[in-house]
Write a protein that holds these residues in place. Sequence first.
Motif, mmCIF file in Angstrom:
data_model
loop_
_atom_site.group_PDB
_atom_site.id
_atom_site.type_symbol
_atom_site.label_atom_id
_atom_site.label_comp_id
_atom_site.label_asym_id
_atom_site.label_seq_id
_atom_site.Cartn_x
_atom_site.Cartn_y
_atom_site.Cartn_z
ATOM 1 N N ARG A 114 0.842 -1.251 0.022
ATOM 2 C CA ARG A 114 -0.214 0.045 -0.122
ATOM 3 C C ARG A 114 0.834 1.368 -0.155
ATOM 4 N N PHE A 115 1.918 1.343 0.679
ATOM 5 C CA PHE A 115 2.877 2.528 0.867
ATOM 6 C C PHE A 115 3.301 2.851 -0.659
ATOM 7 N N PHE A 116 4.010 1.514 -1.336
ATOM 8 C CA PHE A 116 4.403 1.940 -2.572
ATOM 9 C C PHE A 116 3.545 2.149 -3.469
ATOM 10 N N ALA A 117 2.347 1.730 -3.364
ATOM 11 C CA ALA A 117 1.480 2.104 -4.437
ATOM 12 C C ALA A 117 0.880 3.517 -4.271
ATOM 13 N N ASN A 118 0.914 4.009 -3.131
ATOM 14 C CA ASN A 118 0.071 5.298 -2.818
ATOM 15 C C ASN A 118 1.032 6.403 -2.375
ATOM 16 N N ASP A 119 2.527 6.186 -2.231
ATOM 17 C CA ASP A 119 3.119 7.411 -1.958
ATOM 18 C C ASP A 119 3.633 8.273 -2.987
ATOM 19 N N PRO A 120 3.215 9.542 -3.315
ATOM 20 C CA PRO A 120 3.422 10.260 -4.344
ATOM 21 C C PRO A 120 4.914 10.427 -4.813
ATOM 22 N N LEU A 122 7.126 8.295 -4.842
ATOM 23 C CA LEU A 122 7.587 7.116 -5.388
ATOM 24 C C LEU A 122 6.889 6.679 -6.609
ATOM 25 N N ALA A 123 6.214 7.829 -7.123
ATOM 26 C CA ALA A 123 5.447 7.425 -8.482
ATOM 27 C C ALA A 123 6.261 6.961 -9.643
ATOM 28 N N PHE A 124 7.449 7.789 -9.594
ATOM 29 C CA PHE A 124 8.355 7.470 -10.753
ATOM 30 C C PHE A 124 8.994 6.285 -10.792
ATOM 31 N N LEU A 125 8.830 5.418 -9.703
ATOM 32 C CA LEU A 125 9.374 4.198 -9.750
ATOM 33 C C LEU A 125 8.438 3.221 -9.928
ATOM 34 N N ARG A 126 7.033 3.670 -10.212
ATOM 35 C CA ARG A 126 5.801 2.626 -10.546
ATOM 36 C C ARG A 126 5.838 2.451 -11.791
ATOM 37 N N ASP A 127 5.363 1.455 -12.343
ATOM 38 C CA ASP A 127 4.670 1.319 -13.836
ATOM 39 C C ASP A 127 3.368 1.575 -13.936
ATOM 40 N N PRO A 128 2.750 1.586 -14.813
ATOM 41 C CA PRO A 128 1.239 2.086 -15.076
ATOM 42 C C PRO A 128 0.561 0.987 -14.308
ATOM 43 N N ARG A 131 3.554 -1.964 -10.595
ATOM 44 C CA ARG A 131 4.674 -2.829 -10.279
ATOM 45 C C ARG A 131 5.868 -1.844 -10.184
ATOM 46 N N VAL A 132 6.962 -2.266 -9.657
ATOM 47 C CA VAL A 132 8.245 -1.717 -9.808
ATOM 48 C C VAL A 132 8.792 -1.655 -11.097
ATOM 49 N N ASN A 133 9.243 -0.495 -11.374
ATOM 50 C CA ASN A 133 9.919 -0.229 -12.629
ATOM 51 C C ASN A 133 11.276 -0.657 -12.532
ATOM 52 N N LYS A 134 11.611 -1.740 -12.886
ATOM 53 C CA LYS A 134 13.105 -2.319 -12.699
ATOM 54 C C LYS A 134 14.179 -1.478 -13.549
ATOM 55 N N ALA A 135 13.663 -1.281 -14.761
ATOM 56 C CA ALA A 135 14.789 -0.323 -15.556
ATOM 57 C C ALA A 135 15.305 0.944 -14.739
ATOM 58 N N MET A 136 14.127 1.558 -14.269
ATOM 59 C CA MET A 136 14.551 2.689 -13.437
ATOM 60 C C MET A 136 15.230 2.376 -12.085
ATOM 61 N N LEU A 137 14.943 1.399 -11.546
ATOM 62 C CA LEU A 137 15.852 0.971 -10.542
ATOM 63 C C LEU A 137 17.202 0.830 -10.818
ATOM 64 N N GLN A 138 17.422 -0.061 -11.860
ATOM 65 C CA GLN A 138 18.762 -0.410 -12.250
ATOM 66 C C GLN A 138 19.511 1.003 -12.768
ATOM 67 N N ALA A 139 18.681 1.917 -13.313
ATOM 68 C CA ALA A 139 19.417 3.040 -13.829
ATOM 69 C C ALA A 139 19.819 3.902 -12.508
ATOM 70 N N SER A 140 19.127 3.828 -11.471
ATOM 71 C CA SER A 140 19.598 4.658 -10.364
ATOM 72 C C SER A 140 20.517 3.808 -9.290
ATOM 73 N N GLY A 141 20.796 2.549 -9.824
ATOM 74 C CA GLY A 141 21.788 1.636 -9.035
ATOM 75 C C GLY A 141 21.422 0.960 -7.852
ATOM 76 N N MET A 142 19.880 0.723 -7.747
ATOM 77 C CA MET A 142 19.317 -0.251 -6.796
ATOM 78 C C MET A 142 18.544 -1.401 -7.463
ATOM 79 N N SER A 143 18.471 -2.365 -6.436
ATOM 80 C CA SER A 143 17.632 -3.496 -6.809
ATOM 81 C C SER A 143 16.490 -3.567 -6.188
ATOM 82 N N THR A 144 15.521 -4.457 -6.667
ATOM 83 C CA THR A 144 14.330 -4.380 -6.229
ATOM 84 C C THR A 144 14.378 -4.801 -4.574
ATOM 85 N N ALA A 145 15.050 -5.965 -4.180
ATOM 86 C CA ALA A 145 15.192 -6.306 -2.751
ATOM 87 C C ALA A 145 15.644 -5.331 -2.175
#
Length: 626
Positions: A114-120, A122-128, A131-145
């Motif tokens: 709920r926190f990930f889905a609603n926090d504004p 973190l919007a740039f890390l969410r796909d439409p 779900r988590v935008n993995k490409a964005m995470l990788q570009a910023s040097g982080m993993s999903t875990a």
Amino acid sequence: MFDFVRNHTRLLFSILIPLILASFLLVGNLDGFSGAQQRPVATVGGHDISQAEFDRAHQQRLNRVRAEAPQLDIRLVDTPEFRQGVLDDLVRQRVLARAVLEFRVNVTDDQLRRFFANDPQLAFLRDPDGRVNKAMLQASGMSTAGLEARLRQDLAERQVTQGLTLSSVAPAAVASPALNAYFQQRELQVLRFNAKDYANKITFTEAELQAYYQDPGVAARFLVPEQVDVEYVMFDAAAVAKDIVVSEDELKAYYNNNLTRYGKPEERRASHILIAAPTDAKPEQRAKARAKAEALLEVLRKNPGSFGEVAKKESQDAGSAKAGGDLDFILKDQVVKPFSDALYALKSGALSEVVETEQGFHIIQMTGQRGGDVRSFESVRAEILQDVRKSEAQKKFADVSQEFSNMVYEQGDTLQAVADKWKLELRTAQGLTRQGTSDSVVSHPKFLEAVFSTEALREKRNTPAVEVGAAQMVSARVLKHAPTRQPALADIREAVRAAYVAKASAALARKDGEERLAMYKASPPATLDQKLETVSRVKPGSLTQPFLASVLSAPTTTLPSLVGYDLGEQGYAVGLITRVMGPDPSVAAEAEAGRSQYAQVWDAAESQAYLEALKARFKVKTKPLH
């Protein structure tokens, strides 16, 4: 994707980097540092925060400041208070992390989702799809875990503090008296003993004036600050642009590629009639709407002048129907393509065929046209030349500026050579102090640091080229240096005399004022025969803020109440408070804002007290920073 990362660097710095740092800090010291870097700067619950951890956090904080204000001299920011703030944040993070473990705070998977889905934030890390935008995470040097772990820890820390902050309410019994006192009004009379009225009573000898001037505190007021006379040149992109040659073919190519810059875009005025039928309507509904539009078109073709009346009666566009369908002037890309294509294919006054869009079916009439004219190449040639030169100069500046830097160093006894080479103005600044002037160039911190450096003052050679703005570099040479000096009394006698008289006048005024106050206290008067004033913190009237604070803090158990105040060089004042009143109704908005601010301060105080209690519980110790 990566364009987004580049365009939102500051956002990534403000959200992701602190998260990454905090997770590192929770794990502890990740590297095998030794010696000074292993030295603890603080201890929380028996676990150290090392110098290396502090240095990383400190550098990251400075990097964020640089990202926000690239032109700022970072040395003005990196103060002991700034460094202490970094350490306080580290301690707070470690204390909350310890509290999470101690209190066994748990974050469920559902809470995390709920926190990930609603926090504004973190919007740039969410796909439409959420779900988590993995490409964005990788570009910023982080993993999903890694993100999940950091968010889980962040939520847990919020739970540690949230119970207190949500329940924190400033009691009305405390807030109301405090705010009423803050916005309270007091009516008073003020008897002033003005220092200027005593000036003609002051006499002195030359020996007394000399003794006054020799007092170290007085002498310091009259010091002539260190000054330099300098000459300098400013090298910028405009200087580079002067030598750039642009061919006629290049100018014409630029013109043809940028025609929209040299004219107003064409706009067409349109009126329309809409028969609404959204794309998700049933096929029979859309067919019926089209048939009605076709029938109206036939009527209009027979009598085009009736368009406005038909639109008012039949159009289902509520916004334009009342105006006879008028949509005013429209740029080609302001409306959907089918509508735009039809409008821009019409001649003035002509009617379109029935046009289908997502809204339904339109009949369009073109009623006016403006713009679309382009200035000739000859009329904008000078403007194009300037633009092309400026663009090329920006590209070449980095390389050419290095040549400028080298030249002012190699020919260090003169700036005339670089001025001649690039046709620069050789400027001068006289009487320049370390505080600078109103001129932004010679007052730039880097410029002042360069001209007041020991080498520049002693050797009087060109300073290194320093950057004072975007694509702006300056080099200077000290022509004359005058160190700080104490002027002779004879040279500034009038100024010293004025200061002596002002001080002595204020002393006489204060003496009379204090004597009058003592007399009034011995035999309280009913009035001071002065104008009545009503003052408050919001409306201070003629009172200075310090005098006002003295009046508002004076006891008023019995009235009238007397208060005396030393006005410094202005003299002395005696106030007679005759009446105490509630808040001024005209400042009700300020009072309400004050109530809200009071609640925030109360909340902050309770939160800080809670944090201090946790720090005591976990035996926090900090050491002086070096």
